[in-house]
Design a protein around this motif. Structure first.
Motif, PDB file in Angstrom:
ATOM      1  N   LYS A  71       5.266   8.357   2.488  1.00  0.00           N
ATOM      2  CA  LYS A  71       6.274   7.300   2.544  1.00  0.00           C
ATOM      3  C   LYS A  71       5.610   6.003   3.008  1.00  0.00           C
ATOM      4  O   LYS A  71       4.834   5.971   3.944  1.00  0.00           O
ATOM      5  CB  LYS A  71       7.395   7.681   3.513  1.00  0.00           C
ATOM      6  N   VAL A  72       5.940   4.929   2.331  1.00  0.00           N
ATOM      7  CA  VAL A  72       5.423   3.615   2.670  1.00  0.00           C
ATOM      8  C   VAL A  72       6.623   2.702   2.847  1.00  0.00           C
ATOM      9  O   VAL A  72       7.550   2.719   2.041  1.00  0.00           O
ATOM     10  CB  VAL A  72       4.500   3.074   1.555  1.00  0.00           C
ATOM     11  N   HIS A 117      -7.929  -7.652   7.213  1.00  0.00           N
ATOM     12  CA  HIS A 117      -9.181  -7.533   7.955  1.00  0.00           C
ATOM     13  C   HIS A 117      -9.212  -6.206   8.720  1.00  0.00           C
ATOM     14  O   HIS A 117     -10.223  -5.472   8.687  1.00  0.00           O
ATOM     15  CB  HIS A 117      -9.318  -8.707   8.917  1.00  0.00           C
ATOM     16  N   ARG A 118      -8.098  -5.889   9.388  1.00  0.00           N
ATOM     17  CA  ARG A 118      -8.055  -4.636  10.149  1.00  0.00           C
ATOM     18  C   ARG A 118      -8.142  -3.433   9.222  1.00  0.00           C
ATOM     19  O   ARG A 118      -8.808  -2.432   9.537  1.00  0.00           O
ATOM     20  CB  ARG A 118      -6.759  -4.588  10.965  1.00  0.00           C
ATOM     21  N   LEU A 167      -2.549  -2.029  -0.523  1.00  0.00           N
ATOM     22  CA  LEU A 167      -1.552  -1.712   0.510  1.00  0.00           C
ATOM     23  C   LEU A 167      -2.259  -1.575   1.856  1.00  0.00           C
ATOM     24  O   LEU A 167      -2.537  -0.466   2.313  1.00  0.00           O
ATOM     25  CB  LEU A 167      -0.831  -0.409   0.154  1.00  0.00           C
ATOM     26  N   PRO A 168      -2.588  -2.693   2.508  1.00  0.00           N
ATOM     27  CA  PRO A 168      -3.366  -2.630   3.761  1.00  0.00           C
ATOM     28  C   PRO A 168      -2.511  -2.194   4.948  1.00  0.00           C
ATOM     29  O   PRO A 168      -2.241  -2.959   5.877  1.00  0.00           O
ATOM     30  CB  PRO A 168      -3.874  -4.064   3.910  1.00  0.00           C
ATOM     31  N   ILE A 169      -2.099  -0.934   4.912  1.00  0.00           N
ATOM     32  CA  ILE A 169      -1.227  -0.371   5.947  1.00  0.00           C
ATOM     33  C   ILE A 169      -2.067   0.533   6.837  1.00  0.00           C
ATOM     34  O   ILE A 169      -2.642   1.523   6.386  1.00  0.00           O
ATOM     35  CB  ILE A 169      -0.079   0.431   5.309  1.00  0.00           C
ATOM     36  N   CYS A 170      -2.139   0.194   8.114  1.00  0.00           N
ATOM     37  CA  CYS A 170      -2.948   0.963   9.061  1.00  0.00           C
ATOM     38  C   CYS A 170      -2.066   1.895   9.884  1.00  0.00           C
ATOM     39  O   CYS A 170      -0.941   1.544  10.252  1.00  0.00           O
ATOM     40  CB  CYS A 170      -3.698   0.027  10.007  1.00  0.00           C
ATOM     41  N   ASP A 171      -2.585   3.099  10.166  1.00  0.00           N
ATOM     42  CA  ASP A 171      -1.882   3.963  11.117  1.00  0.00           C
ATOM     43  C   ASP A 171      -2.566   3.868  12.477  1.00  0.00           C
ATOM     44  O   ASP A 171      -3.524   3.102  12.669  1.00  0.00           O
ATOM     45  CB  ASP A 171      -1.777   5.394  10.595  1.00  0.00           C
ATOM     46  N   ASP A 172      -2.084   4.665  13.414  1.00  0.00           N
ATOM     47  CA  ASP A 172      -2.565   4.544  14.794  1.00  0.00           C
ATOM     48  C   ASP A 172      -3.796   5.395  15.081  1.00  0.00           C
ATOM     49  O   ASP A 172      -4.357   5.321  16.184  1.00  0.00           O
ATOM     50  CB  ASP A 172      -1.454   4.928  15.782  1.00  0.00           C
ATOM     51  N   GLU A 219      -6.023   5.648   5.986  1.00  0.00           N
ATOM     52  CA  GLU A 219      -6.312   4.454   5.193  1.00  0.00           C
ATOM     53  C   GLU A 219      -7.152   4.805   3.962  1.00  0.00           C
ATOM     54  O   GLU A 219      -6.916   4.279   2.874  1.00  0.00           O
ATOM     55  CB  GLU A 219      -7.041   3.411   6.047  1.00  0.00           C
ATOM     56  N   LEU A 220      -8.116   5.688   4.138  1.00  0.00           N
ATOM     57  CA  LEU A 220      -8.959   6.091   3.016  1.00  0.00           C
ATOM     58  C   LEU A 220      -8.128   6.806   1.949  1.00  0.00           C
ATOM     59  O   LEU A 220      -8.287   6.559   0.747  1.00  0.00           O
ATOM     60  CB  LEU A 220     -10.079   7.017   3.505  1.00  0.00           C
ATOM     61  N   VAL A 221      -7.229   7.673   2.390  1.00  0.00           N
ATOM     62  CA  VAL A 221      -6.377   8.415   1.459  1.00  0.00           C
ATOM     63  C   VAL A 221      -5.454   7.468   0.709  1.00  0.00           C
ATOM     64  O   VAL A 221      -5.278   7.577  -0.517  1.00  0.00           O
ATOM     65  CB  VAL A 221      -5.581   9.494   2.219  1.00  0.00           C
TER      66      VAL A 221
END
Length: 505
Positions: free
Chosen positions: A4-5, A16-17, A284-289, A306-308
């Protein structure tokens, strides 16, 4: 993309992150490979099929949410557009009567789903591209009401900066534009997963790349789009063009498309993940914790989120997959070249051919990829998409003289690849009855030079000869296809043309 996004906007700091996290994930993947932390061989395979919803008139029905609500099974999920669904079959161990078991599971699942779709006057059809789709069906307002699809569309449109140009020159030529990625939804495919150890990954991926053209040649099932007869398997050019983030100037510079065959043989799964980071900006530059380095240092198994996610936005025809099951990481090769359909028997026959020939090719003492230039494998793939069962492919010459020769795809499959597939299925421990029945389907397609695409095209032309206009001929072909798909006999046995009308009285 799988997970889910949540829709939202991104700023420079997000990108950048995300890039930093991707590099950390890649480093951790390298450590996992070096430390041999991956799952042991389990001979596991998996199967996903994308489906279309149609009405009794053969036209698309934009109602996947209503149908999914009635199906109420986690095996069925949304796909990109409202006329799409996807069914996922749980992983199976290759061996025994696995293909008959898969066939029975699919029959049960699809029959149930079709009954539920019938409650809202829709039906389910497996086909590479629904022939009755029109340009007005493939617009952003018909994308499924799911955040990740909206967000993906917005990001690809923003990256391109202008309308998408579709230009497919086949039997006829289609030239048009789209303001969204919705035309991608026309492409409905079968995805074949194979879990492999890191040591075997490169051999299996290289073998899958080498045999992709033969898969398409015998399995092509997508000759029509927007009323035009195009390539025998029109999904690959359509998918590439409808997701192409490159305006013409970047194409001219040789920037790689996100839908990509690749450009070289590999020596490790790491090569593919590293290329994805090096060549493709994040959509989709979405980072998890998660801190993947810390997770690994503390003895855990990092999710590498992020890689997945990034890997899921690079559309290789044979895609590497990193996953975790029961707390243990594993690698899979996801084979994405095949269209859906025509029947369950055809789908399973395509799968048996793939799993058999890939195993045999991967274990040859002189692997095919040491004798076939990668450029030839890529050219073979285009040739098979254009011409289907009538394609001519380049393949290493047998015997001591070596070199590469051009051969009919059907001759290559019958004389060389089917015997290899037998050897491969024997190595998996598949019972002879399963092996012979499903490989026999592929052999008969070759003998008769018939696949889904050739049947569609010939039936369409017979309808035109009867005096139907193009739209009516495509609709009649689709309705007849649906009838025969539900009967379930493999496509090489289907009678060509429309049934004669029965006189009344």
């Amino acid at each position: 993309m799988g997970e889910k996004v949540v829709a939202g906007s991104f700023d420079l700091s997000d990108r950048h992150r995300y890039r930093d996290k991707l590099r950390q994930c890649l480093t951790v993947l390298g450590r996992l490979l070096e430390e041999k932390r991956f799952d042991r061989p389990k001979n596991l395979m998996g199967l996903e099929i994308e489906l279309n919803l149609v009405g009794a008139d053969g036209l698309p029905r934009m109602m996947n949410a209503q149908v999914l609500e009635r199906i109420a099974s986690r095996d069925f999920q949304t796909e990109l557009a409202m006329f799409n669904l996807e069914v996922n079959i749980a992983p199976h161990r290759l061996g025994g009567r696995v293909f008959d078991r898969l066939s029975e599971e699919l029959r049960t699942s699809l029959a149930y789903a079709d009954r539920k779709a019938g409650e809202v006057d829709a039906g389910i059809v497996m086909i590479g591209i629904l022939p009755t789709l029109g340009r007005d069906d493939l617009v952003s307002s018909n994308l499924s009401d799911v955040d990740r699809y909206t967000l993906l569309n917005d990001q690809i449109v923003a990256a391109r900066g202008e309308d998408f140009a579709l230009d497919i020159d086949g039997v006829e030529r289609l030239v048009c534009t789209s303001k969204s990625i919705a035309p991608e939804a026309a492409c409905t495919s079968v995805q074949l997963h194979l879990q492999v150890t890191p040591d075997r990954f490169a051999g299996v991926w290289n073998a899958a790349q080498a045999v992709a053209a033969a898969q398409v040649a015998v399995g092509a099932n997508a000759p029509f789009l927007f009323g035009h007869e195009l390539w025998r398997e029109s999904r690959p050019p359509l998918f590439q063009q409808s997701t192409d983030t490159r305006p013409p100037e970047l194409q001219a510079q040789g920037v790689r498309p996100r839908t990509w065959f690749g450009e070289r043989w590999i020596s490790s799964a790491y090569d593919l993940f590293e290329e994805n980071l090096r060549f493709f900006p994040a959509l989709l530059p979405i980072c998890d914790d998660e801190d993947p380095v810390r997770a690994l240092d503390e003895g855990g198994i990092p999710k590498l989120g992020e890689l997945v996610l990034h890997n899921g936005t690079v559309y290789r025809w044979n895609r590497p997959v990193y996953g975790i099951a029961d707390g243990v990481p594993h690698l899979r090769v996801e084979n994405r070249v095949l269209p859906a359909g025509p029947t369950i028997t055809d789908v399973i026959a395509n799968a048996a051919f793939y799993y058999g020939v890939v195993r045999a090719l991967a274990e040859e003492s002189r692997p095919v990829w040491t004798r076939l230039p990668f450029e030839a494998a890529a050219a073979n793939f285009d040739e098979a998409c254009r011409h289907g069962i009538d394609a001519r492919l380049r393949w290493p010459r047998r015997g001591r003289y070596g070199g590469v020769v051009e051969v009919d795809a059907v001759s290559l499959v019958r004389d060389e690849l089917l015997p290899l597939a037998e050897v491969g299925l024997d190595a998996w421990g598949v019972e002879r009855a399963d092996r012979d029945f499903y490989l026999g389907v592929i052999e008969e397609r070759c003998r008769r030079r018939v696949n889904g695409a050739s049947w569609q095209a010939e039936t369409f032309h017979r309808a035109l000869e009867k005096g139907l206009d193009r739209g009516a001929a495509l609709a009649a072909t689709t309705r007849r296809y649906c009838e025969l798909m539900h009967v379930g006999e493999p496509v090489h046995t289907w009678p060509v043309g429309l049934p004669e009308a029965v006189p009344l009285g």
